[in-house]
Design an enzyme around this catalytic site. Sequence first.
Site, PDB file in Angstrom:
ATOM      1  N   ASP A  93       0.803  -1.228   0.000  1.00  0.00           N
ATOM      2  CA  ASP A  93       0.000   0.000   0.000  1.00  0.00           C
ATOM      3  C   ASP A  93       0.836   1.278   0.000  1.00  0.00           C
ATOM      4  OD1 ASP A  93       1.036  -0.084   2.543  1.00  0.00           O
ATOM      5  OD2 ASP A  93      -0.819  -0.745   3.482  1.00  0.00           O
ATOM      6  N   GLU A 142      -1.191  -8.921  -1.145  1.00  0.00           N
ATOM      7  CA  GLU A 142      -1.631  -8.354   0.146  1.00  0.00           C
ATOM      8  C   GLU A 142      -2.811  -7.396  -0.086  1.00  0.00           C
ATOM      9  OE1 GLU A 142       0.549  -5.453   2.819  1.00  0.00           O
ATOM     10  OE2 GLU A 142       1.116  -7.315   3.818  1.00  0.00           O
ATOM     11  N   GLU A 194      -1.724   5.246   3.284  1.00  0.00           N
ATOM     12  CA  GLU A 194      -1.786   3.848   2.821  1.00  0.00           C
ATOM     13  C   GLU A 194      -3.206   3.355   2.583  1.00  0.00           C
ATOM     14  OE1 GLU A 194       0.093   4.928   5.343  1.00  0.00           O
ATOM     15  OE2 GLU A 194       2.157   4.516   4.724  1.00  0.00           O
ATOM     16  N   HIS A 214       7.550   4.540  12.175  1.00  0.00           N
ATOM     17  CA  HIS A 214       7.758   5.379  10.989  1.00  0.00           C
ATOM     18  C   HIS A 214       6.485   5.994  10.411  1.00  0.00           C
ATOM     19  CE1 HIS A 214       5.997   2.713   7.955  1.00  0.00           C
ATOM     20  NE2 HIS A 214       6.440   1.727   8.684  1.00  0.00           N
ATOM     21  N   ARG A 256       3.476   8.047   8.967  1.00  0.00           N
ATOM     22  CA  ARG A 256       3.297   9.475   8.703  1.00  0.00           C
ATOM     23  C   ARG A 256       2.237  10.120   9.602  1.00  0.00           C
ATOM     24  NH1 ARG A 256       5.410  11.791   3.533  1.00  0.00           N
ATOM     25  NH2 ARG A 256       6.638  10.061   2.765  1.00  0.00           N
ATOM     26  N   HIS A 260      14.277   4.563  11.603  1.00  0.00           N
ATOM     27  CA  HIS A 260      13.942   4.823  10.191  1.00  0.00           C
ATOM     28  C   HIS A 260      14.609   6.137   9.761  1.00  0.00           C
ATOM     29  CE1 HIS A 260      11.517   5.677   6.642  1.00  0.00           C
ATOM     30  NE2 HIS A 260      10.934   4.493   6.744  1.00  0.00           N
TER      31      HIS A 260
HETATM   32  C1  UD1 Z   1       7.143   4.366   3.109  1.00  0.00           C
HETATM   33  C2  UD1 Z   1       5.666   4.090   2.770  1.00  0.00           C
HETATM   34  C3  UD1 Z   1       4.982   3.368   3.917  1.00  0.00           C
HETATM   35  C4  UD1 Z   1       5.773   2.141   4.338  1.00  0.00           C
HETATM   36  C5  UD1 Z   1       7.207   2.532   4.629  1.00  0.00           C
HETATM   37  C6  UD1 Z   1       8.027   1.327   4.960  1.00  0.00           C
HETATM   38  C7  UD1 Z   1       4.497   5.703   1.367  1.00  0.00           C
HETATM   39  C8  UD1 Z   1       3.797   7.006   1.315  1.00  0.00           C
HETATM   40  N1  UD1 Z   1       4.985   5.365   2.562  1.00  0.00           N
HETATM   41  O1  UD1 Z   1       7.156   5.299   4.179  1.00  0.00           O
HETATM   42  O2  UD1 Z   1       3.685   2.978   3.512  1.00  0.00           O
HETATM   43  O3  UD1 Z   1       5.177   1.594   5.484  1.00  0.00           O
HETATM   44  O4  UD1 Z   1       7.766   3.165   3.482  1.00  0.00           O
HETATM   45  O5  UD1 Z   1       9.210   1.678   5.618  1.00  0.00           O
HETATM   46  O6  UD1 Z   1       4.608   5.033   0.369  1.00  0.00           O
HETATM   47  N2  UD1 Z   1      14.745   7.453   3.476  1.00  0.00           N
HETATM   48  C9  UD1 Z   1      16.095   7.283   3.316  1.00  0.00           C
HETATM   49  N3  UD1 Z   1      16.569   6.067   2.918  1.00  0.00           N
HETATM   50  C10 UD1 Z   1      15.738   5.008   2.683  1.00  0.00           C
HETATM   51  C11 UD1 Z   1      14.364   5.193   2.872  1.00  0.00           C
HETATM   52  C12 UD1 Z   1      13.865   6.410   3.263  1.00  0.00           C
HETATM   53  O7  UD1 Z   1      16.884   8.203   3.516  1.00  0.00           O
HETATM   54  O8  UD1 Z   1      16.223   3.931   2.326  1.00  0.00           O
HETATM   55  C13 UD1 Z   1      14.236   8.791   3.900  1.00  0.00           C
HETATM   56  C14 UD1 Z   1      14.272   9.807   2.763  1.00  0.00           C
HETATM   57  O9  UD1 Z   1      14.541  11.067   3.296  1.00  0.00           O
HETATM   58  C15 UD1 Z   1      12.844   9.741   2.223  1.00  0.00           C
HETATM   59  C16 UD1 Z   1      12.072   9.562   3.517  1.00  0.00           C
HETATM   60  O10 UD1 Z   1      12.863   8.660   4.298  1.00  0.00           O
HETATM   61  O11 UD1 Z   1      12.448  10.888   1.503  1.00  0.00           O
HETATM   62  C17 UD1 Z   1      10.659   9.083   3.382  1.00  0.00           C
HETATM   63  O12 UD1 Z   1      10.557   7.938   2.544  1.00  0.00           O
HETATM   64  P1  UD1 Z   1       9.082   7.534   1.969  1.00  0.00           P
HETATM   65  O13 UD1 Z   1       9.221   6.301   1.163  1.00  0.00           O
HETATM   66  O14 UD1 Z   1       8.443   8.698   1.336  1.00  0.00           O
HETATM   67  O15 UD1 Z   1       8.236   7.296   3.262  1.00  0.00           O
HETATM   68  P2  UD1 Z   1       8.385   6.253   4.434  1.00  0.00           P
HETATM   69  O16 UD1 Z   1       8.068   7.003   5.679  1.00  0.00           O
HETATM   70  O17 UD1 Z   1       9.656   5.526   4.327  1.00  0.00           O
HETATM   71  N1  UDP Z   2      12.695  -4.618   9.120  1.00  0.00           N
HETATM   72  C1  UDP Z   2      14.045  -4.775   8.789  1.00  0.00           C
HETATM   73  N2  UDP Z   2      14.973  -3.999   9.446  1.00  0.00           N
HETATM   74  C2  UDP Z   2      14.640  -3.094  10.387  1.00  0.00           C
HETATM   75  C3  UDP Z   2      13.259  -2.916  10.695  1.00  0.00           C
HETATM   76  C4  UDP Z   2      12.310  -3.691  10.029  1.00  0.00           C
HETATM   77  O1  UDP Z   2      14.387  -5.601   7.946  1.00  0.00           O
HETATM   78  O2  UDP Z   2      15.523  -2.437  10.947  1.00  0.00           O
HETATM   79  C5  UDP Z   2      11.697  -5.421   8.387  1.00  0.00           C
HETATM   80  C6  UDP Z   2      10.658  -6.144   9.220  1.00  0.00           C
HETATM   81  O3  UDP Z   2      11.079  -7.443   9.572  1.00  0.00           O
HETATM   82  C7  UDP Z   2       9.436  -6.175   8.310  1.00  0.00           C
HETATM   83  C8  UDP Z   2       9.593  -4.935   7.453  1.00  0.00           C
HETATM   84  O4  UDP Z   2      10.939  -4.508   7.610  1.00  0.00           O
HETATM   85  O5  UDP Z   2       9.435  -7.300   7.454  1.00  0.00           O
HETATM   86  C9  UDP Z   2       8.644  -3.861   7.882  1.00  0.00           C
HETATM   87  O6  UDP Z   2       8.969  -2.671   7.261  1.00  0.00           O
HETATM   88  P1  UDP Z   2       8.394  -1.277   7.749  1.00  0.00           P
HETATM   89  O7  UDP Z   2       8.067  -1.352   9.187  1.00  0.00           O
HETATM   90  O8  UDP Z   2       9.388  -0.256   7.289  1.00  0.00           O
HETATM   91  O9  UDP Z   2       7.096  -1.105   6.858  1.00  0.00           O
HETATM   92  P2  UDP Z   2       5.570  -1.536   7.050  1.00  0.00           P
HETATM   93  O10 UDP Z   2       5.546  -3.013   7.230  1.00  0.00           O
HETATM   94  O11 UDP Z   2       5.021  -0.785   8.212  1.00  0.00           O
HETATM   95  O12 UDP Z   2       4.932  -1.085   5.780  1.00  0.00           O
END
Ligand code: UD1
Ligand code: UDP
Length: 376
Positions: free
Chosen positions: A106, A128, A142, A214, A216, A247
């Site tokens: 999502d 999913e 999401e 993490h 939003r 995160h």
């Molecule tokens: C995203 C998804 C969320 C999911 C989560 C898993 C959306 C809107 N959100 O949220 O549904 O649960 O991923 O973790 O699709 N960043 C880094 N390095 C990375 C990843 C992220 O630096 O490898 C930082 C960057 O500044 C980036 C910010 O995190 O702009 C936000 O990343 P984004 O994918 O927009 O949102 P998440 O909060 O990670």
């Molecule tokens: N996870 C990981 N390393 C971490 C934290 C989480 O590999 O430091 C894995 C965790 O086992 C799970 C997935 O990341 O499978 C969950 O990701 P996240 O919480 O970022 O996203 P969400 O599931 O909430 O969309």
Amino acid sequence: MQAVSPRQGACKRILAVVGTRPEAIKMAPVIRALQSAPWADVRVLATAQHRQMLDQVLDAFGIVPDIDLDIMAPNQTLPELTSRLLSKLDEVFARERPDAVLIQGDTTTVMTAAMAAFYRRIDVGHVEAGLRTGDLHNPFPEEMNRIVAGRLSRWHFAPTEGARDNLLREGFDPASVHVTGNTVIDALLDVVQRDTPLPVEVPEGRRMVLVTAHRRENFGAPFREVCLAIRDLADRHDDVHFVYPVHPNPNVSGPAREILGGHDRITLCPPMDYLPFVAAMKRAHLILTDSGGVQEEAPALGKPVLVMRRETERPEAVEAGVVKLVGPVRDAIVAEVSWLLDEPGAYAGMAKGVSPYGDGHASGRIADILGRDLIG
Ligand code: UD1
Ligand code: UDP
């Protein structure tokens, strides 16, 4: 797994799209199942909505993307992410012309990939499918992403009967909805027996509480409450050590380091690779999280989970009594974690090893259904 007989020259091109860490973890076993299906020519498109966290997972599962859009920008906003993804995905779909696009979950990657495929009249399979809270703003964005992705999909791979029911209530054709289990359990069972060291030190004899956060909708005041609760708990329980892979989103890492940095019973560290994170879940006494995937994995490992959200789209583990919603609320988090730490009976009641999300064979079912519908 049921065998699908390939017809001469009938190989179908499947494009599996992944953008973020959880998508890659949950898509990895599907990609593997399709790679061993004789009828499928599977290619992997990484949007890299996440960069480092996506690469961590792709490396762990030995997946090399065929196409990488390298989309991530620091602190990306939803509109800019959406518009960049949509136009880049359209370019790829126009060039690749796959027979089907597969998406998982999502995220913004998922929603835009479904839209881009729709505009190019390419069939979409949603892994999913059918998770709902019923509240468009929780989780944000999401709930909207998965509603849009579902609306545009031909195949709905629902992890549970409850998810299937959600889709049927919305009027989807029952023949398009398949209960497969969640592929996260396939991924977890693939790695859980491996002996991976913890990437951080936890002092001998201390119970460990693992934390992730993490979402939003929790940014700002609710997330500060979460951090203050963790600090209160670390102050109160001197036989407990908190491990928190932070995160990299600046809205999370900023307050986490400001409020929790420097405490001798709290270890903040970068996101862990998947195998070490599974090792950390196994070592944990309990888990405090707002993650979706962790709500599915931890029950399979017999670890109680307290969820720092007001609602969840994963009610099965809550109903089984192994996951509890505590909200992003300082007093509630402190009270509920302390109760589990101090009351062995309460703890035992939640550490039951119930796994409502699958049997580890979801990916094979998904590959079989796609093969049956695409090849006949
Ligand atoms: C995203 C998804 C969320 C999911 C989560 C898993 C959306 C809107 N959100 O949220 O549904 O649960 O991923 O973790 O699709 N960043 C880094 N390095 C990375 C990843 C992220 O630096 O490898 C930082 C960057 O500044 C980036 C910010 O995190 O702009 C936000 O990343 P984004 O994918 O927009 O949102 P998440 O909060 O990670
Ligand atoms: N996870 C990981 N390393 C971490 C934290 C989480 O590999 O430091 C894995 C965790 O086992 C799970 C997935 O990341 O499978 C969950 O990701 P996240 O919480 O970022 O996203 P969400 O599931 O909430 O969309």
